[in-house]
Scaffold this motif. Structure first.
Motif, PDB file in Angstrom:
ATOM      1  N   ARG A  17       0.869  -1.186   0.000  1.00 33.44           N
ATOM      2  CA  ARG A  17       0.000   0.000   0.000  1.00 33.44           C
ATOM      3  C   ARG A  17       0.895   1.221   0.000  1.00 33.44           C
ATOM      4  O   ARG A  17       1.706   1.409   0.922  1.00 33.44           O
ATOM      5  CB  ARG A  17      -0.887   0.022   1.261  1.00 33.44           C
ATOM      6  N   LEU A  36       6.180   3.378 -10.100  1.00 35.34           N
ATOM      7  CA  LEU A  36       4.841   3.215  -9.526  1.00 35.34           C
ATOM      8  C   LEU A  36       3.981   2.298 -10.403  1.00 35.34           C
ATOM      9  O   LEU A  36       3.227   1.470  -9.881  1.00 35.34           O
ATOM     10  CB  LEU A  36       4.178   4.593  -9.334  1.00 35.34           C
ATOM     11  N   THR A  37       4.113   2.409 -11.726  1.00 32.92           N
ATOM     12  CA  THR A  37       3.398   1.493 -12.628  1.00 32.92           C
ATOM     13  C   THR A  37       3.834   0.056 -12.356  1.00 32.92           C
ATOM     14  O   THR A  37       3.010  -0.866 -12.280  1.00 32.92           O
ATOM     15  CB  THR A  37       3.685   1.857 -14.101  1.00 32.92           C
ATOM     16  N   ALA A  40       2.391  -1.189  -9.048  1.00 31.88           N
ATOM     17  CA  ALA A  40       0.961  -1.502  -9.197  1.00 31.88           C
ATOM     18  C   ALA A  40       0.797  -2.847  -9.905  1.00 31.88           C
ATOM     19  O   ALA A  40      -0.054  -3.663  -9.524  1.00 31.88           O
ATOM     20  CB  ALA A  40       0.252  -0.401  -9.964  1.00 31.88           C
ATOM     21  N   LYS A  41       1.622  -3.088 -10.917  1.00 29.28           N
ATOM     22  CA  LYS A  41       1.553  -4.386 -11.617  1.00 29.28           C
ATOM     23  C   LYS A  41       1.920  -5.534 -10.683  1.00 29.28           C
ATOM     24  O   LYS A  41       1.423  -6.649 -10.825  1.00 29.28           O
ATOM     25  CB  LYS A  41       2.514  -4.395 -12.815  1.00 29.28           C
ATOM     26  N   ALA A  44       0.680  -3.810  -5.745  1.00 27.92           N
ATOM     27  CA  ALA A  44       0.559  -2.758  -4.724  1.00 27.92           C
ATOM     28  C   ALA A  44      -0.632  -1.849  -5.034  1.00 27.92           C
ATOM     29  O   ALA A  44      -0.948  -1.600  -6.200  1.00 27.92           O
ATOM     30  CB  ALA A  44       1.838  -1.928  -4.681  1.00 27.92           C
ATOM     31  N   GLU A  45      -1.288  -1.368  -3.974  1.00 26.78           N
ATOM     32  CA  GLU A  45      -2.367  -0.390  -4.145  1.00 26.78           C
ATOM     33  C   GLU A  45      -1.766   1.004  -4.054  1.00 26.78           C
ATOM     34  O   GLU A  45      -1.029   1.311  -3.108  1.00 26.78           O
ATOM     35  CB  GLU A  45      -3.415  -0.575  -3.052  1.00 26.78           C
ATOM     36  N   LEU A  46      -2.091   1.848  -5.035  1.00 21.65           N
ATOM     37  CA  LEU A  46      -1.542   3.209  -5.079  1.00 21.65           C
ATOM     38  C   LEU A  46      -2.618   4.225  -4.713  1.00 21.65           C
ATOM     39  O   LEU A  46      -3.698   4.238  -5.318  1.00 21.65           O
ATOM     40  CB  LEU A  46      -1.035   3.552  -6.486  1.00 21.65           C
ATOM     41  N   GLY A  84      -2.190   2.891 -12.831  1.00 20.04           N
ATOM     42  CA  GLY A  84      -2.839   1.913 -11.938  1.00 20.04           C
ATOM     43  C   GLY A  84      -3.147   2.487 -10.569  1.00 20.04           C
ATOM     44  O   GLY A  84      -3.086   1.774  -9.558  1.00 20.04           O
ATOM     45  N   VAL A  85      -3.498   3.794 -10.533  1.00 23.29           N
ATOM     46  CA  VAL A  85      -3.812   4.445  -9.255  1.00 23.29           C
ATOM     47  C   VAL A  85      -5.204   4.010  -8.803  1.00 23.29           C
ATOM     48  O   VAL A  85      -6.157   4.017  -9.573  1.00 23.29           O
ATOM     49  CB  VAL A  85      -3.766   5.990  -9.410  1.00 23.29           C
ATOM     50  N   LYS A  86      -5.292   3.630  -7.538  1.00 17.83           N
ATOM     51  CA  LYS A  86      -6.572   3.144  -6.997  1.00 17.83           C
ATOM     52  C   LYS A  86      -7.484   4.299  -6.580  1.00 17.83           C
ATOM     53  O   LYS A  86      -8.685   4.252  -6.767  1.00 17.83           O
ATOM     54  CB  LYS A  86      -6.282   2.238  -5.784  1.00 17.83           C
TER      55      LYS A  86
END
Ligand SMILES: [Zn+2]
Length: 248
Positions: A17, A36-37, A40-41, A44-46, A84-86
């Motif tokens: 996270r 960060l991409t 996320a892959k 991880a939750e962004l 991939g931002v949550k």
């Protein structure tokens, strides 16, 4: 025991996270969109938190503030889809405006206590020759919020969040826009996505400005990867929260 073993560089690839605190809508993606991409892959939750309303850099100055805010958010959501931002959150302080560090810190504490990230990303407040106060204040307040998250006598901006917070462990802070990296993240495989995300920020860059930005990012990513086993990198200073105080 060695001095290095006391505070090893935290492993950002273990992140599950991540709260990415940025001064303006585009900083996380410009500085760290590749890593960060990748994270996320990896699952991880962004969570992105933007400190200011970013209204000063709008290319089309004929837009009302409301129209400009909508354009900025449209761009940010488009970029966030690629990275991939949550979840996106905003503090809304005036871009390049009259607010201070003690305004930011309670809001950052609130989001850290709410999202309970294991890693926080933020700009390096100690970047030499950084002249933009939004970046310096955001970086400083983020670092201090990471250190103080567990000290519940230090209030956040939301008493309800504070009363329900039972503490959690933050493994590290990754400072981007840094001149003293201790980690060069391999972003070769996510470079295309990073650039596609950066190109979403049309409200803040005219075509010529965007071309220059992409060129600069392209050159920089290859420069920092020199001597590594990969071709494109993003520089980060990754620190354990305890390493943010007194230098020991
Ligand atoms: Zn910025």
């Amino acid at each position: 025991m060695t001095i290095e073993s006391l505070l090893p560089i935290p492993d950002i690839f273990s992140a599950k996270r991540i709260l990415c605190i940025q001064p303006h809508y585009d900083d996380n993606d410009i500085a760290a969109g590749g890593i960060l991409t990748q994270l996320a892959k990896n699952g991880a939750e962004l969570f992105y938190l933007t400190a200011t309303n970013d209204l000063m850099g709008i290319v089309d100055t004929s837009l009302s503030d409301e129209e400009a805010a909508n354009a900025l958010k449209r761009d940010q959501f488009a970029a966030g889809k690629i990275v991939g931002v949550k979840e996106q959150s905003w503090c809304g302080y005036p871009d390049a405006g009259d607010y201070n560090y003690f305004d930011l810190r309670p809001d950052f504490l609130k989001h850290i206590r709410m999202f309970k990230p294991d890693f926080v990303f933020a700009p390096d407040a100690w970047l030499t020759y950084e002249g933009h106060r939004d970046h310096i204040q955001t970086g400083l307040a983020a670092a201090e919020a990471v250190m103080f998250a567990g000290l519940t006598k230090i209030a956040s901006s939301d008493p309800e969040v504070d009363s329900g917070y039972e503490g959690h462990s933050i493994q590290g802070i990754a400072l981007y826009f840094t001149r003293e990296p201790n980690t060069i993240a391999d972003v070769t495989s996510t470079w295309e996505e990073k650039i596609a995300a950066v190109k979403c920020y049309k409200a803040q860059f005219d075509p010529e400005g965007m071309e220059q930005l992409v060129f600069a990012l392209d050159m920089k990513s290859q420069q920092v990867a020199q001597g590594q086993s990969f071709t494109r990198g993003e520089p980060l200073k990754v620190l354990h929260p305890r390493a943010l105080h007194c230098g020991i």
